[in-house]
Design a protein around this motif. Structure first.
Motif, PDB file in Angstrom:
ATOM      1  N   THR A  70       4.678   6.313 -10.267  1.00  0.00           N
ATOM      2  CA  THR A  70       3.714   5.856  -9.756  1.00  0.00           C
ATOM      3  C   THR A  70       3.368   6.729  -8.696  1.00  0.00           C
ATOM      4  OG1 THR A  70       2.776   3.683  -8.535  1.00  0.00           O
ATOM      5  CG2 THR A  70       5.023   4.440  -8.049  1.00  0.00           C
ATOM      6  N   ALA A  71       2.385   6.577  -7.662  1.00  0.00           N
ATOM      7  CA  ALA A  71       1.951   7.131  -6.561  1.00  0.00           C
ATOM      8  C   ALA A  71       1.063   6.464  -5.796  1.00  0.00           C
ATOM      9  CB  ALA A  71       1.410   8.644  -7.178  1.00  0.00           C
ATOM     10  N   PRO A  72       0.902   7.033  -4.436  1.00  0.00           N
ATOM     11  CA  PRO A  72      -0.101   6.377  -3.515  1.00  0.00           C
ATOM     12  C   PRO A  72      -1.387   6.519  -3.968  1.00  0.00           C
ATOM     13  CG  PRO A  72       1.711   7.544  -2.196  1.00  0.00           C
ATOM     14  CD  PRO A  72       1.862   7.819  -3.577  1.00  0.00           C
ATOM     15  N   ASN A  73      -2.240   5.460  -3.932  1.00  0.00           N
ATOM     16  CA  ASN A  73      -3.650   5.598  -4.187  1.00  0.00           C
ATOM     17  C   ASN A  73      -4.024   5.796  -5.735  1.00  0.00           C
ATOM     18  OD1 ASN A  73      -5.690   4.911  -2.349  1.00  0.00           O
ATOM     19  ND2 ASN A  73      -6.513   7.173  -2.215  1.00  0.00           N
ATOM     20  N   ARG A  74      -3.021   5.743  -6.573  1.00  0.00           N
ATOM     21  CA  ARG A  74      -2.965   6.132  -7.801  1.00  0.00           C
ATOM     22  C   ARG A  74      -4.137   5.025  -8.676  1.00  0.00           C
ATOM     23  NH1 ARG A  74       1.281   6.343 -12.644  1.00  0.00           N
ATOM     24  NH2 ARG A  74       0.174   7.612 -14.108  1.00  0.00           N
ATOM     25  N   LEU A  75      -4.076   3.719  -8.044  1.00  0.00           N
ATOM     26  CA  LEU A  75      -4.976   2.837  -8.711  1.00  0.00           C
ATOM     27  C   LEU A  75      -6.016   2.501  -8.104  1.00  0.00           C
ATOM     28  CD1 LEU A  75      -1.988   0.520 -10.061  1.00  0.00           C
ATOM     29  CD2 LEU A  75      -2.943   2.708 -10.866  1.00  0.00           C
ATOM     30  N   ARG A  76      -6.436   3.015  -7.172  1.00  0.00           N
ATOM     31  CA  ARG A  76      -7.824   2.874  -6.120  1.00  0.00           C
ATOM     32  C   ARG A  76      -9.022   2.461  -6.875  1.00  0.00           C
ATOM     33  NH1 ARG A  76      -6.750   8.003  -6.557  1.00  0.00           N
ATOM     34  NH2 ARG A  76      -8.249   9.628  -6.872  1.00  0.00           N
ATOM     35  N   ARG A  77      -9.095   3.337  -8.278  1.00  0.00           N
ATOM     36  CA  ARG A  77     -10.235   2.644  -8.893  1.00  0.00           C
ATOM     37  C   ARG A  77     -10.354   1.412  -9.314  1.00  0.00           C
ATOM     38  NH1 ARG A  77     -13.488   7.110  -9.928  1.00  0.00           N
ATOM     39  NH2 ARG A  77     -12.813   9.142  -9.088  1.00  0.00           N
ATOM     40  N   CYS A  78      -9.164   0.956 -10.107  1.00  0.00           N
ATOM     41  CA  CYS A  78      -9.245  -0.437 -10.355  1.00  0.00           C
ATOM     42  C   CYS A  78      -9.255  -1.265  -9.241  1.00  0.00           C
ATOM     43  CB  CYS A  78      -7.841  -0.696 -11.324  1.00  0.00           C
ATOM     44  SG  CYS A  78      -7.755  -2.174 -12.181  1.00  0.00           S
ATOM     45  N   ASP A  79      -8.474  -1.045  -8.124  1.00  0.00           N
ATOM     46  CA  ASP A  79      -8.414  -2.158  -7.041  1.00  0.00           C
ATOM     47  C   ASP A  79      -9.963  -2.082  -6.349  1.00  0.00           C
ATOM     48  OD1 ASP A  79      -5.716  -2.039  -7.116  1.00  0.00           O
ATOM     49  OD2 ASP A  79      -5.441  -0.944  -5.319  1.00  0.00           O
ATOM     50  N   ARG A  80     -10.868  -1.130  -6.375  1.00  0.00           N
ATOM     51  CA  ARG A  80     -11.965  -1.255  -6.020  1.00  0.00           C
ATOM     52  C   ARG A  80     -13.069  -2.091  -6.975  1.00  0.00           C
ATOM     53  NH1 ARG A  80     -14.628   4.633  -5.686  1.00  0.00           N
ATOM     54  NH2 ARG A  80     -14.443   4.287  -8.062  1.00  0.00           N
ATOM     55  N   TRP A  81     -12.555  -2.029  -8.135  1.00  0.00           N
ATOM     56  CA  TRP A  81     -13.265  -2.947  -9.143  1.00  0.00           C
ATOM     57  C   TRP A  81     -13.036  -4.270  -9.041  1.00  0.00           C
ATOM     58  CZ3 TRP A  81     -11.480  -5.331 -13.333  1.00  0.00           C
ATOM     59  CH2 TRP A  81     -12.136  -6.046 -14.462  1.00  0.00           C
ATOM     60  N   ILE A  82     -11.650  -4.487  -8.831  1.00  0.00           N
ATOM     61  CA  ILE A  82     -11.130  -6.213  -8.599  1.00  0.00           C
ATOM     62  C   ILE A  82     -11.919  -6.592  -7.419  1.00  0.00           C
ATOM     63  CG2 ILE A  82      -9.612  -7.533  -8.230  1.00  0.00           C
ATOM     64  CD1 ILE A  82      -7.479  -5.412  -9.791  1.00  0.00           C
ATOM     65  N   ALA A  83     -11.822  -5.958  -6.329  1.00  0.00           N
ATOM     66  CA  ALA A  83     -12.534  -6.165  -5.009  1.00  0.00           C
ATOM     67  C   ALA A  83     -13.929  -6.227  -4.962  1.00  0.00           C
ATOM     68  CB  ALA A  83     -12.029  -5.259  -3.708  1.00  0.00           C
ATOM     69  N   GLY A  84     -14.456  -5.456  -5.921  1.00  0.00           N
ATOM     70  CA  GLY A  84     -16.111  -5.652  -5.775  1.00  0.00           C
ATOM     71  C   GLY A  84     -16.555  -6.452  -6.848  1.00  0.00           C
ATOM     72  N   PRO A  85     -16.925  -5.922  -8.206  1.00  0.00           N
ATOM     73  CA  PRO A  85     -17.551  -6.954  -9.275  1.00  0.00           C
ATOM     74  C   PRO A  85     -16.669  -8.045  -9.639  1.00  0.00           C
ATOM     75  CG  PRO A  85     -17.532  -4.689  -9.802  1.00  0.00           C
ATOM     76  CD  PRO A  85     -16.698  -4.636  -8.589  1.00  0.00           C
ATOM     77  N   GLN A  86     -15.345  -7.990  -9.549  1.00  0.00           N
ATOM     78  CA  GLN A  86     -14.498  -9.129  -9.898  1.00  0.00           C
ATOM     79  C   GLN A  86     -14.252 -10.122  -8.545  1.00  0.00           C
ATOM     80  OE1 GLN A  86     -14.137  -9.916 -13.069  1.00  0.00           O
ATOM     81  NE2 GLN A  86     -15.388  -7.988 -13.279  1.00  0.00           N
ATOM     82  N   GLY A  87     -14.586  -9.607  -7.383  1.00  0.00           N
ATOM     83  CA  GLY A  87     -14.212 -10.345  -6.054  1.00  0.00           C
ATOM     84  C   GLY A  87     -14.696 -11.781  -6.076  1.00  0.00           C
ATOM     85  N   TRP A  88     -15.563 -12.163  -6.775  1.00  0.00           N
ATOM     86  CA  TRP A  88     -16.108 -13.677  -6.881  1.00  0.00           C
ATOM     87  C   TRP A  88     -14.864 -14.615  -7.548  1.00  0.00           C
ATOM     88  CZ3 TRP A  88     -15.868 -16.433 -11.689  1.00  0.00           C
ATOM     89  CH2 TRP A  88     -15.801 -15.603 -12.929  1.00  0.00           C
ATOM     90  N   ARG A  89     -13.996 -14.042  -8.334  1.00  0.00           N
ATOM     91  CA  ARG A  89     -13.085 -14.724  -8.795  1.00  0.00           C
ATOM     92  C   ARG A  89     -11.890 -15.377  -7.897  1.00  0.00           C
ATOM     93  NH1 ARG A  89     -12.807 -14.083 -14.594  1.00  0.00           N
ATOM     94  NH2 ARG A  89     -14.144 -12.075 -15.387  1.00  0.00           N
ATOM     95  N   LEU A  90     -11.856 -14.507  -6.750  1.00  0.00           N
ATOM     96  CA  LEU A  90     -10.985 -14.526  -5.763  1.00  0.00           C
ATOM     97  C   LEU A  90     -11.495 -15.586  -4.594  1.00  0.00           C
ATOM     98  CD1 LEU A  90      -9.886 -10.957  -4.683  1.00  0.00           C
ATOM     99  CD2 LEU A  90      -8.647 -12.729  -6.259  1.00  0.00           C
ATOM    100  N   ARG A  91     -12.863 -15.452  -4.627  1.00  0.00           N
ATOM    101  CA  ARG A  91     -13.515 -16.176  -3.281  1.00  0.00           C
ATOM    102  C   ARG A  91     -13.783 -17.549  -4.121  1.00  0.00           C
ATOM    103  NH1 ARG A  91     -16.151 -11.153  -2.498  1.00  0.00           N
ATOM    104  NH2 ARG A  91     -17.535 -11.742  -4.593  1.00  0.00           N
ATOM    105  N   ARG A  92     -13.942 -17.784  -5.428  1.00  0.00           N
ATOM    106  CA  ARG A  92     -14.040 -19.235  -5.955  1.00  0.00           C
ATOM    107  C   ARG A  92     -12.813 -20.115  -5.900  1.00  0.00           C
ATOM    108  NH1 ARG A  92     -16.833 -19.507 -11.960  1.00  0.00           N
ATOM    109  NH2 ARG A  92     -18.900 -18.952 -10.821  1.00  0.00           N
TER     110      ARG A  92
END
Length: 268
Positions: free
Chosen positions: A16-38
């Motif tokens: 593993t490495a720092p910032n390695r999964l930033r692309r997926c994190d950005r997608w979870i927080a973005g288009p999939q953020g509604w799942r968290l908010r709901r």
């Protein structure tokens, strides 16, 4: 049902490495953020198989609490030493525990997101459906499993989104600077697809069409790689069932319905 003393799965290499999964994190927080908010209660997000360093779980918590401040991120690892090493980093909303695909959580909690990156890559293709099914049993009603793979520094990533009823989409996310062709992502496809990038398989057809559109969009590169990728994806809208729109494409990200790229042997 496996107990915490007998986690389901095998120990990964742990790279593993720092910032390695930033692309997926950005997608979870973005288009999939509604799942968290709901979620009516603090949503639980699992970093499954976080590896030798807990840095990806820490980063995930940092990013998601901007969307939902009370989010609970749980890093789960099958190797006890990795859990012990991560313990000093625990804080409000971030914990670590031993486990595997059974996703052990306190009080029978059901996760809204289970992110499993570079985990199933080390398994056989035939093991994937059972691993997915094990996690699907644990998901919240709006929950998803994100089964993905990326390169060592996170410039290329691909992931399958799996809901409780089954897989729904494939996402490709590429660093556009220096990109030679979109199909360079092929070596980072998730385990369910990486051996299917051969003529006759749907995912091969999708990558082939991406490359052809990329070549046809060469003139757009005068305005930069981002504009070229936008033009590339725009050409596929009528022939492939794409999700999202220009806001995601500008990031070097494109998502297609799973049914369009699923391995022939696994298609409905």
């Amino acid at each position: 049902m496996a107990s915490r003393d007998r986690p389901v799965g095998t120990v990964t290499r742990g790279t593993t490495a720092p910032n390695r999964l930033r692309r997926c994190d950005r997608w979870i927080a973005g288009p999939q953020g509604w799942r968290l908010r709901r979620s009516p209660t603090p949503p639980v997000v699992v970093d499954l198989g976080y590896g030798a360093s807990p840095v990806t779980a820490v980063e995930l918590h940092d990013r998601l609490r901007r969307v939902r401040p009370d989010v609970q991120v749980v890093g789960i690892e099958i190797e006890p030493a990795r859990v012990r090493d991560a313990a000093p980093l625990e804080r409000e909303g971030l914990t670590f525990r031993r486990g595997g695909f059974e996703v052990p959580l306190d009080g029978g909690a059901r996760p809204t997101v289970v992110r499993a990156f570079n985990v199933l890559r080390q398994y056989a293709e035939g093991d994937v459906p059972a691993a997915w099914a094990r996690v699907q049993e644990r998901l919240a009603p709006d929950g998803i499993l994100v089964d993905g793979t990326c390169d060592e520094i996170g410039r290329r990533a691909a992931w399958v989104t799996v809901e409780r009823d089954g897989p729904v989409s494939l996402t490709l996310s590429l660093r556009l600077g220096g990109l030679q062709r979109p199909s360079d992502i092929a070596e980072r496809l998730p385990k369910s697809l990486i051996h299917r990038n051969v003529p006759g398989e749907p995912v091969h057809g999708f990558l082939t069409d991406l490359d052809r559109a990329w070549e046809r969009s060469a003139a757009s590169s005068s305005w930069g790689a981002r504009q070229r990728f936008l033009a590339t994806v725009e050409q596929l809208r009528d022939t492939w069932p794409l999700r999202g729109g220009p806001a995601r494409w500008r990031l070097g990200e494109v998502t297609v319905d799973w049914a369009a790229v699923a391995p022939l042997a696994l298609s409905p």
